[in-house]
Each structure stands twice: as structure tokens, then as C-alpha cells.
Design a protein around this motif. Structure first.
Motif, PDB file in Angstrom:
ATOM      1  N   PRO A   8     -37.882 -13.015  14.745  1.00 61.22           N
ATOM      2  CA  PRO A   8     -39.182 -13.582  15.123  1.00 61.22           C
ATOM      3  C   PRO A   8     -39.789 -14.363  13.955  1.00 61.22           C
ATOM      4  O   PRO A   8     -39.595 -14.005  12.793  1.00 61.22           O
ATOM      5  CB  PRO A   8     -40.031 -12.343  15.442  1.00 61.22           C
ATOM      6  CG  PRO A   8     -39.051 -11.257  15.731  1.00 61.22           C
ATOM      7  CD  PRO A   8     -37.836 -11.571  14.919  1.00 61.22           C
ATOM      8  N   ARG A   9     -40.507 -15.416  14.282  1.00 60.02           N
ATOM      9  CA  ARG A   9     -41.048 -16.321  13.264  1.00 60.02           C
ATOM     10  C   ARG A   9     -41.898 -15.584  12.233  1.00 60.02           C
ATOM     11  O   ARG A   9     -41.736 -15.769  11.037  1.00 60.02           O
ATOM     12  CB  ARG A   9     -41.864 -17.423  13.919  1.00 60.02           C
ATOM     13  CG  ARG A   9     -42.489 -18.384  12.913  1.00 60.02           C
ATOM     14  CD  ARG A   9     -43.265 -19.488  13.589  1.00 60.02           C
ATOM     15  NE  ARG A   9     -42.471 -20.262  14.521  1.00 60.02           N
ATOM     16  CZ  ARG A   9     -41.648 -21.267  14.180  1.00 60.02           C
ATOM     17  NH1 ARG A   9     -41.513 -21.582  12.915  1.00 60.02           N
ATOM     18  NH2 ARG A   9     -40.975 -21.921  15.092  1.00 60.02           N
ATOM     19  N   LYS A  10     -42.803 -14.739  12.673  1.00 62.19           N
ATOM     20  CA  LYS A  10     -43.705 -14.049  11.751  1.00 62.19           C
ATOM     21  C   LYS A  10     -42.929 -13.119  10.813  1.00 62.19           C
ATOM     22  O   LYS A  10     -43.206 -13.060   9.618  1.00 62.19           O
ATOM     23  CB  LYS A  10     -44.763 -13.273  12.529  1.00 62.19           C
ATOM     24  CG  LYS A  10     -45.843 -12.701  11.669  1.00 62.19           C
ATOM     25  CD  LYS A  10     -47.017 -12.301  12.530  1.00 62.19           C
ATOM     26  CE  LYS A  10     -48.159 -11.811  11.710  1.00 62.19           C
ATOM     27  NZ  LYS A  10     -48.925 -12.865  11.086  1.00 62.19           N
ATOM     28  N   GLN A 126     -33.770 -19.996   8.591  1.00 55.37           N
ATOM     29  CA  GLN A 126     -34.931 -20.803   8.951  1.00 55.37           C
ATOM     30  C   GLN A 126     -34.543 -22.271   9.096  1.00 55.37           C
ATOM     31  O   GLN A 126     -34.960 -22.942  10.044  1.00 55.37           O
ATOM     32  CB  GLN A 126     -36.017 -20.641   7.894  1.00 55.37           C
ATOM     33  CG  GLN A 126     -37.297 -21.362   8.231  1.00 55.37           C
ATOM     34  CD  GLN A 126     -38.308 -21.281   7.108  1.00 55.37           C
ATOM     35  OE1 GLN A 126     -37.946 -21.415   5.943  1.00 55.37           O
ATOM     36  NE2 GLN A 126     -39.560 -21.070   7.468  1.00 55.37           N
ATOM     37  N   ILE A 131     -34.756 -18.870  14.857  1.00 59.93           N
ATOM     38  CA  ILE A 131     -36.090 -18.270  14.920  1.00 59.93           C
ATOM     39  C   ILE A 131     -36.419 -17.998  16.374  1.00 59.93           C
ATOM     40  O   ILE A 131     -36.225 -18.842  17.247  1.00 59.93           O
ATOM     41  CB  ILE A 131     -37.155 -19.221  14.330  1.00 59.93           C
ATOM     42  CG1 ILE A 131     -36.832 -19.522  12.867  1.00 59.93           C
ATOM     43  CG2 ILE A 131     -38.546 -18.639  14.473  1.00 59.93           C
ATOM     44  CD1 ILE A 131     -37.695 -20.603  12.260  1.00 59.93           C
ATOM     45  N   GLU A 133     -39.329 -17.462  19.025  1.00 60.99           N
ATOM     46  CA  GLU A 133     -40.770 -17.718  19.178  1.00 60.99           C
ATOM     47  C   GLU A 133     -41.433 -16.464  19.701  1.00 60.99           C
ATOM     48  O   GLU A 133     -40.907 -15.774  20.560  1.00 60.99           O
ATOM     49  CB  GLU A 133     -41.000 -18.895  20.120  1.00 60.99           C
ATOM     50  CG  GLU A 133     -40.458 -20.202  19.598  1.00 60.99           C
ATOM     51  CD  GLU A 133     -41.082 -20.619  18.278  1.00 60.99           C
ATOM     52  OE1 GLU A 133     -42.274 -20.352  18.056  1.00 60.99           O
ATOM     53  OE2 GLU A 133     -40.354 -21.218  17.453  1.00 60.99           O
ATOM     54  N   ASP A 134     -42.611 -16.167  19.140  1.00 57.53           N
ATOM     55  CA  ASP A 134     -43.349 -14.951  19.538  1.00 57.53           C
ATOM     56  C   ASP A 134     -43.886 -15.040  20.951  1.00 57.53           C
ATOM     57  O   ASP A 134     -44.191 -15.946  21.537  1.00 57.53           O
ATOM     58  CB  ASP A 134     -44.498 -14.690  18.570  1.00 57.53           C
ATOM     59  CG  ASP A 134     -43.957 -14.409  17.164  1.00 57.53           C
ATOM     60  OD1 ASP A 134     -42.861 -13.850  17.064  1.00 57.53           O
ATOM     61  OD2 ASP A 134     -44.650 -14.766  16.197  1.00 57.53           O
TER      62      ASP A 134
END
Length: 134
Positions: A8-10, A126, A131, A133-134
């Protein structure tokens, strides 16, 4: 070799931030510890401080532009070079009166190895777009 699963991106950004700060902190800490090691402990009279400092610092300073540009390949190559400083720290550790300095050098180079390895891996993910997306 199987590619790494997307994150996940975060989570990926958090991991990148932590590993980047650990890499930079241990990199500059290792440079400072190497400088301290040759200024605290007396050198032989015929030796030149700048020559010894150049031999100790130049392999690390060659990676500075790539570190600042966040290049994952440079981080991966820095891992290999940090192993030389780990060996230097371990051999310094067994010298009488230099155990603390040797432990510091070994710890900083191990941290540099680990953090640079993780940063290179996650930054590569990255850049490849692995990645979620949330």
C-alpha cells in the motif's frame, strides 16, 4: 526470482522515509566516527592525517551524489562497500582500548548496510509502480 508483492502507498512511503533517514544518519555517522577514530587515537609521526582520511572517506564519498538523488542502485552498491567498514569495526573492536570505537563502527556500518538495502528494495518497487492504491 519472484518479484516482490505490491505494498500500500502509505506503508511504502513510511518504510521509505524511515530507511532513508537511517541510511543518511548511519552514513554521516560513519564518516564522523572514522574522522574521530584518527583524531582521538594518535597516529604515527610520519603519517599524514589527510592521506589516511582520504583512504577512509573516498570509498564512501563516491556514493554521496547517488544517495542524495535517491538512486536505488547506488544504495545497493553502498551495501557492499559498507561491509568493508564492518570488518574494520570488528577488527578495531578486538584492539586493546578501542573496543568502544570498534563497536560503534561495526554498529554504524551494519545499520548502513541494512537501511540502504531496504531503501534500495523499496525505492525500486516505488519506481516500478508496485504500489497498491488505498
Amino acid at each position: 526470482m519472484k518479484p516482490a508483492a505490491a505494498l500500500p502507498r502509505k506503508e511504502l512511503e513510511t518504510k521509505l522515509l524511515i530507511s532513508r533517514w537511517l541510511t543518511l544518519g548511519s552514513y554521516f555517522g560513519l564518516l564522523a566516527a572514522l574522522l574521530a577514530s584518527i583524531t582521538i587515537f594518535p597516529l604515527p609521526e610520519e603519517s599524514r592525517l589527510w592521506v589516511i582520511l582520504a583512504v577512509l572517506w573516498l570509498p564512501l564519498l563516491g556514493f554521496l551524489p547517488g544517495l542524495l538523488s535517491k538512486n536505488p542502485r547506488v544504495h545497493a552498491w553502498l551495501c557492499f562497500v559498507s561491509l568493508v567498514y564492518f570488518m574494520h569495526g570488528v577488527t578495531t573492536f578486538i584492539l586493546p582500548g578501542k573496543a568502544g570505537l570498534g563497536a560503534l563502527l561495526a554498529l554504524l556500518s551494519f545499520t548502513l548496510f541494512s537501511a540502504a538495502m531496504f531503501y534500495g528494495r523499496w525505492r525500486g518497487m516505488q519506481l516500478r509502480g508496485a504500489i497498491l492504491e488505498d
